[in-house]
Design a protein around this motif. Structure first.
Motif, PDB file in Angstrom:
ATOM      1  N   SER A  31       0.902  -1.168   0.122  1.00  0.00           N
ATOM      2  CA  SER A  31       0.009   0.097  -0.107  1.00  0.00           C
ATOM      3  C   SER A  31       0.969   1.147   0.071  1.00  0.00           C
ATOM      4  O   SER A  31       1.340   1.653   1.132  1.00  0.00           O
ATOM      5  CB  SER A  31      -0.824   0.001   1.183  1.00  0.00           C
ATOM      6  OG  SER A  31      -1.694  -1.186   1.372  1.00  0.00           O
ATOM      7  N   THR A  79       2.170   5.075   0.031  1.00  0.00           N
ATOM      8  CA  THR A  79       1.344   6.161   0.926  1.00  0.00           C
ATOM      9  C   THR A  79       1.834   7.292   0.214  1.00  0.00           C
ATOM     10  O   THR A  79       2.913   7.763  -0.632  1.00  0.00           O
ATOM     11  CB  THR A  79       1.942   6.025   2.344  1.00  0.00           C
ATOM     12  OG1 THR A  79       3.384   6.146   2.435  1.00  0.00           O
ATOM     13  CG2 THR A  79       1.832   4.747   3.001  1.00  0.00           C
ATOM     14  N   TYR A 133       0.075   8.991   4.921  1.00  0.00           N
ATOM     15  CA  TYR A 133      -1.371   8.858   4.694  1.00  0.00           C
ATOM     16  C   TYR A 133      -1.571   7.436   3.718  1.00  0.00           C
ATOM     17  O   TYR A 133      -0.987   7.317   2.580  1.00  0.00           O
ATOM     18  CB  TYR A 133      -1.909  10.025   3.972  1.00  0.00           C
ATOM     19  CG  TYR A 133      -3.385  10.202   3.593  1.00  0.00           C
ATOM     20  CD1 TYR A 133      -4.150   9.359   4.381  1.00  0.00           C
ATOM     21  CD2 TYR A 133      -3.678  10.417   2.378  1.00  0.00           C
ATOM     22  CE1 TYR A 133      -5.578   9.614   4.026  1.00  0.00           C
ATOM     23  CE2 TYR A 133      -5.148  10.509   1.790  1.00  0.00           C
ATOM     24  CZ  TYR A 133      -6.092   9.809   2.941  1.00  0.00           C
ATOM     25  OH  TYR A 133      -7.289  10.052   2.660  1.00  0.00           O
ATOM     26  N   CYS A 134      -2.338   6.634   4.347  1.00  0.00           N
ATOM     27  CA  CYS A 134      -2.661   5.373   3.595  1.00  0.00           C
ATOM     28  C   CYS A 134      -4.006   5.285   3.531  1.00  0.00           C
ATOM     29  O   CYS A 134      -4.533   4.461   4.645  1.00  0.00           O
ATOM     30  CB  CYS A 134      -1.737   4.299   4.218  1.00  0.00           C
ATOM     31  SG  CYS A 134      -1.934   2.715   3.519  1.00  0.00           S
ATOM     32  N   PRO A 135      -4.984   5.567   2.822  1.00  0.00           N
ATOM     33  CA  PRO A 135      -6.334   5.394   2.829  1.00  0.00           C
ATOM     34  C   PRO A 135      -6.707   4.102   2.663  1.00  0.00           C
ATOM     35  O   PRO A 135      -7.967   3.703   3.224  1.00  0.00           O
ATOM     36  CB  PRO A 135      -6.889   6.420   1.722  1.00  0.00           C
ATOM     37  CG  PRO A 135      -5.543   6.619   0.815  1.00  0.00           C
ATOM     38  CD  PRO A 135      -4.449   6.537   1.757  1.00  0.00           C
ATOM     39  N   LEU A 159      -5.794   1.331   3.973  1.00  0.00           N
ATOM     40  CA  LEU A 159      -5.812   0.619   5.434  1.00  0.00           C
ATOM     41  C   LEU A 159      -7.098   0.980   6.026  1.00  0.00           C
ATOM     42  O   LEU A 159      -7.690   0.463   6.951  1.00  0.00           O
ATOM     43  CB  LEU A 159      -4.588   0.933   6.355  1.00  0.00           C
ATOM     44  CG  LEU A 159      -3.323   0.627   5.683  1.00  0.00           C
ATOM     45  CD1 LEU A 159      -2.210   0.743   6.865  1.00  0.00           C
ATOM     46  CD2 LEU A 159      -3.432  -1.275   5.657  1.00  0.00           C
ATOM     47  N   GLY A 160      -7.636   2.255   5.819  1.00  0.00           N
ATOM     48  CA  GLY A 160      -8.981   2.747   6.363  1.00  0.00           C
ATOM     49  C   GLY A 160     -10.188   2.155   5.801  1.00  0.00           C
ATOM     50  O   GLY A 160     -11.101   2.225   6.347  1.00  0.00           O
ATOM     51  N   LYS A 217      -4.757   7.224   8.352  1.00  0.00           N
ATOM     52  CA  LYS A 217      -5.872   6.300   7.334  1.00  0.00           C
ATOM     53  C   LYS A 217      -6.899   7.137   6.795  1.00  0.00           C
ATOM     54  O   LYS A 217      -7.430   6.764   5.864  1.00  0.00           O
ATOM     55  CB  LYS A 217      -6.139   5.151   8.169  1.00  0.00           C
ATOM     56  CG  LYS A 217      -5.658   4.021   8.751  1.00  0.00           C
ATOM     57  CD  LYS A 217      -6.111   3.100   9.571  1.00  0.00           C
ATOM     58  CE  LYS A 217      -5.145   2.291  10.350  1.00  0.00           C
ATOM     59  NZ  LYS A 217      -6.062   1.053  11.128  1.00  0.00           N
TER      60      LYS A 217
END
Length: 347
Positions: free
Chosen positions: A28, A30, A55-57, A59-60, A314
């Motif tokens: 993923s 970021t 920022y790793c959307p 994982l959210g 996330k």
């Protein structure tokens, strides 16, 4: 000590590429932004380098597991490691550990050192854990120090630990750097070891700009296994003493963990490079990020990567808020650790 048939970086990189291609791991990427604590400005010879905000959307967006009324045994990902992620035994003859890729990396070539037997993450690290960790650090590092690893370990409920089977993790520092995007950032452990002040009597190193208790030790030469273990035990005792002091002066705010089964009574993060080692005692896994009106934005969690000078979010509002108000990083770092103390005991 490792006894590998090829260089460790090439072995990991090749395995990572094939696992990514087969989707055995889910990488993923970021977005990256560098923020500073208030104490990091203005810059000086002793300033803290910036923190990486990642920022790793993806994982959210991961779905929450469905609740099952029948409790099931938690799967141990290191009990029978998948071939697609397995790198090598360590050492290759009579192994005590093995290397495996992280299944959900956000940093390229993120890999793990796990014990062959199911030792506990909450027990004290042992000689062979530290010996294997340093051997990996040394095997990766080039003579010009351009390629090197950052190792970290999470232990206890407040540390960001996710698996009970003992394991340490490695991030290639060159993979953490991302060109101009990471300008002004360096590994926090490096800042502590390079710019921190060493107590002449105890050899404990501390950085005046950090808002939480931390205890570090510089390696003056390649450490023996005995030195590694001695340093770890000494830094752990310092961390335990800091937590004991906090509990005595802040009754009801923190309790020691149950330790009847050999578990250590505190949560902490440990980090190591070929230059030294550091430990942070922990009192919270993270901190609630809030808007100006006091309403909640989201809970920012940190593990041992805090000693790498990096944290991850996330959700978009968390990302936007910390970029626009980097001073909120101070509150996060203060909340996860123990207020600083200058008392240290002799090594």
């Amino acid at each position: 000590m490792l006894g590998l048939s090829e260089a460790l970086p090439q072995l990991v990189e090749s395995k990572f590429a094939s696992a990514k291609a087969s989707q055995a791991l889910l990488f993923s990427p970021t977005e990256l932004f560098i923020i500073r604590t208030s104490a990091g400005i203005p810059a000086s010879a002793y300033h803290l380098s910036g923190f990486q905000l990642r920022y790793c959307p993806f994982l959210g967006r991961k779905p929450e597991p469905r609740k099952d009324p029948t409790p099931k045994k938690k799967i141990d990902p290191f009990e029978d490691p998948p071939t697609e992620l397995f790198i090598t035994n360590v050492p290759t003859a009579n192994p005590s550990h093995f290397l495996i890729l992280n299944k959900f990396p956000i940093i390229k070539d993120h890999f793990i050192l796990a014990t062959k037997s199911n030792k506990q993450q909450t027990h004290a690290l042992e000689e062979d854990d530290l010996k294997a960790t340093f051997a990996c650090l040394k095997a990766w590092q080039t003579r010009d120090n351009r390629c090197r690893l950052f190792a970290f370990f999470n232990s206890g409920d407040h540390s960001g630990a996710s698996q009970p089977h003992r394991h340490l993790q490695f991030l290639p520092v060159d993979s953490m750097h991302e060109g101009d995007q990471s300008a002004g950032w360096d590994v926090l452990l490096d800042s502590i070891l390079t710019n921190g002040t060493e107590d002449a009597c105890t050899s404990v190193v501390q950085h005046s700009k950090l808002p939480f208790s931390h205890f570090a030790y510089r390696f003056t030469s390649e450490p023996s296994v005995a030195e590694l273990l001695n340093a770890y035990n000494h830094l752990y005792r310092e961390a335990k003493q800091a937590i004991d002091g906090f509990i005595s002066t802040h009754p009801g705010h923190l309790s020691l963990h149950e330790s009847a089964q050999g578990d250590l009574p505190i949560s902490y993060n440990m980090a190591m490079s070929t230059q030294g080692m550091a430990i942070i005692p922990r009192r919270n896994e993270g901190h609630m990020l809030r808007r100006d009106d006091g309403t909640d934005i989201g809970f920012v969690q940190l593990n041992g990567t805090v000693l790498g000078g990096t944290l991850m979010v996330k959700f978009q509002e968390e990302w936007d808020t910390l970029r626009q108000h980097p001073e909120k990083l101070d509150a996060i770092l203060e909340a996860i650790g123990i207020p600083k103390t200058t008392q240290t005991t002799k090594l």
